[in-house]
Design a protein around this motif. Sequence first.
Motif: not given
Length: 768
Positions: A169, A198, A285, A287, A348
Amino acid sequence: MKKTFQKLASVFVLGIALLTACNEAPPVIKDASILPIPVSLKQDTTCFVLAKSTTIGINDPQLKPAAEYLAKILSPATGYSFKVTEGEGNINLGIGTIEGAADAYTLVSNPEGVSITGNTYRGVIAGIQSLRQLFPAEIEADKKVSGMSWGIPSVQIQDAPRFGWRGLMLDVSRHFYTKEEVMELLDLMALYKMNKFHWHLTDDQGWRLEIKQYPLLTEKGAWRKFNNHDRDCIKYATEQDNPDYEIPADKLQIVEGDTLYGGFYTQEDVKEVIAYAQVRGIDIIPELDMPGHMLAAVSNYNGISCFEETGWGSTFSSPVCPGKDSALEFCKNVYTELIELFPYEYVHIGGDEVEKTNWKKCPDCQARMKEHGLNSEEELQAWFIHEMEHFFNSKGKKMIGWDEIIEGGLSETATVMWWRSWAKLAPSQTTGQGNDLIFTPNAPFYLDYTQDKKSVLNIYNYEPMKEVPDADKQHLVKGVQGNIWCEWIPSRERMHYMTAPRMLAIAELGWSANDRKDWNDFQVRMADQFSRLNVMDIQYRIPDLEGFMKNNVFIGEKKVEITCLDPTASIHYTTDGSTPTLESPKYDGNLVLTETTDLTLRVFRPSGKRSDIVKAHYEKTEYTPATTAAPSNPGLKATWHDFKGRKCADIAAAPVKKTYRVEDVTIPRDVKSYIIGLIYKGYINIPEDGVYSFFLSSDDGSMLYIDGKEVIDNDGLHAPGEVTGQAALKKGYHPIEVQYFDHGGGSINLKVCNSNGKEMPFTYLYAH
Ligand code: ACM
Ligand code: ZN
């Protein structure tokens, strides 16, 4: 270290053998050293050598991007162009039936050619990474390297991943990274077979994704005046003589006389990054963290927070108001644009660290709670998360959230990302309900945390299944992920420094079968990677220098023994406290001290880039005589103080809650408070005259005194960390005192080694 030398010797022997085995120009062929370690690898003494005419063949048109990607890796350094053809080539990429988990592959190379077969596109990509690591490190160069012959050993590799989720991430809110910097990180992930990126796109300190319906999010929310994090970084740059803490000029703009920090991605940028990741077998992903961490949004639009926010540019946190329909509409609208951009099945939501004070005071929040029969703000948070999850599902997406989404009720379908290592029940609660789980416990998986000797080891030895002992539930563990939070990471170079080599351990933990893992072997392969990372201009953290303590003592004279796992590093030192430069004396193994000396050490990589400064104190001393007291009670006396301070020296003055007899320096079982001070006192029984080494690790601060003298200072509020020291002690009893305090979570451990470096048991005694 010894293992590295053995290994170099075997490389040399193999190199000579290969000179006769290959009739091309003499290639320098090394032992295959692949990280993460494959399921099985066999090697013989022949080799395959790239030629100008080498072609890449594919058995399936979907592999064209993979073949072009391979050509792009191999072309710059070799200067060859590598034609991609459908059908047979010299290097063949194919999709086939390979046993094992999704993305399993085989790689076979011999003097005639190379063949990589994956059971998926991504299996082929994984095989390409293994092939890449078989070449000399110089293959990573971005321009032609002359005088090289590009050979690899003949191998047979069978390989498959342990986990499907091997993530990283990046927080681009606290400090921003350009799309090129993100792509460079994706390249690094791919090299180590990591497959989930992420992207933490929003937080209180900056909104980084263009949302067409709400242009102010990036026009204003992506730009801030310097905040406390920026000011800290600027201070560290000077204090630590480290330019990697400087705020990069390309992230600044002057607007109406104000210097603003920031940046954002246009939707076109995002499409480029996604396409780049897809070729490399990486899912992204996204967020947009909510309902907390929303200051960048709520400061720039009305109707999103409980009350109007004016704190834009500061480092405090403010949530959206789940009581207002306008706020929910905003959240869904921004995610609608995001969902149209990002193809991966997961999004996310964030959901972490929601500061709920406003919700308690907000009439809209309270009305919402009443409307839905919610008994607490935690349930209001769960209501919001469930509302958003239904919305994601209606758009064909699955939701991941930080582990706070368990509080107030976890939905049946959400995936939990466990980060709060102190929320010990979260893994079993998640899997107990049948939900998927991803491991990112902050220690050791937070890559913004300070690194020490143990950081890589602590990741490498982490076993997620220990948290999910029920064998029926272990299939719910999707994998592991490292998180790079960037409050104090302002530059690409600092980001690389914090990420590598810890990410190599995450990669191997995520990919390699448990029975293939071996810490000593990993260290040798990690050391092999340093040359490659140097060529790639990745500023990894050079592993800690070893062979000495922070505080050393000696009798007579001392030959300083320093080693470094990184074979490409050179060590320079000063003895006058000044900062070592490349002009300072180079440590060559022949440094003998006859006086008390303060060494300042710095390690330089081949590019001249330098490590952090390391200080080591060497004290010339005599043996401290043993005490004549004759303590008779086994163990130590531990005193628990009601302590809220930040320095060990202040613990003793705090009110005493209770005293205990303890076997060793551990937290007595019924000391449960999250804010504690403990003082351990007694005697240590020293078996013979000698220099003893002590290792004190704690979270937060601790101090060690022997014979009333400070041996270790590990004081202050900090993450788990070890500090080392020595004492020259005569046979017999010596008074020992350990002071320790903690502000949440907490751990303390003390270890001792004798003059031969062997760990020995403590024999503690105390007097009444
Ligand atoms: C987090 O570290 N707040 C997920
Ligand atoms: Zn509200």
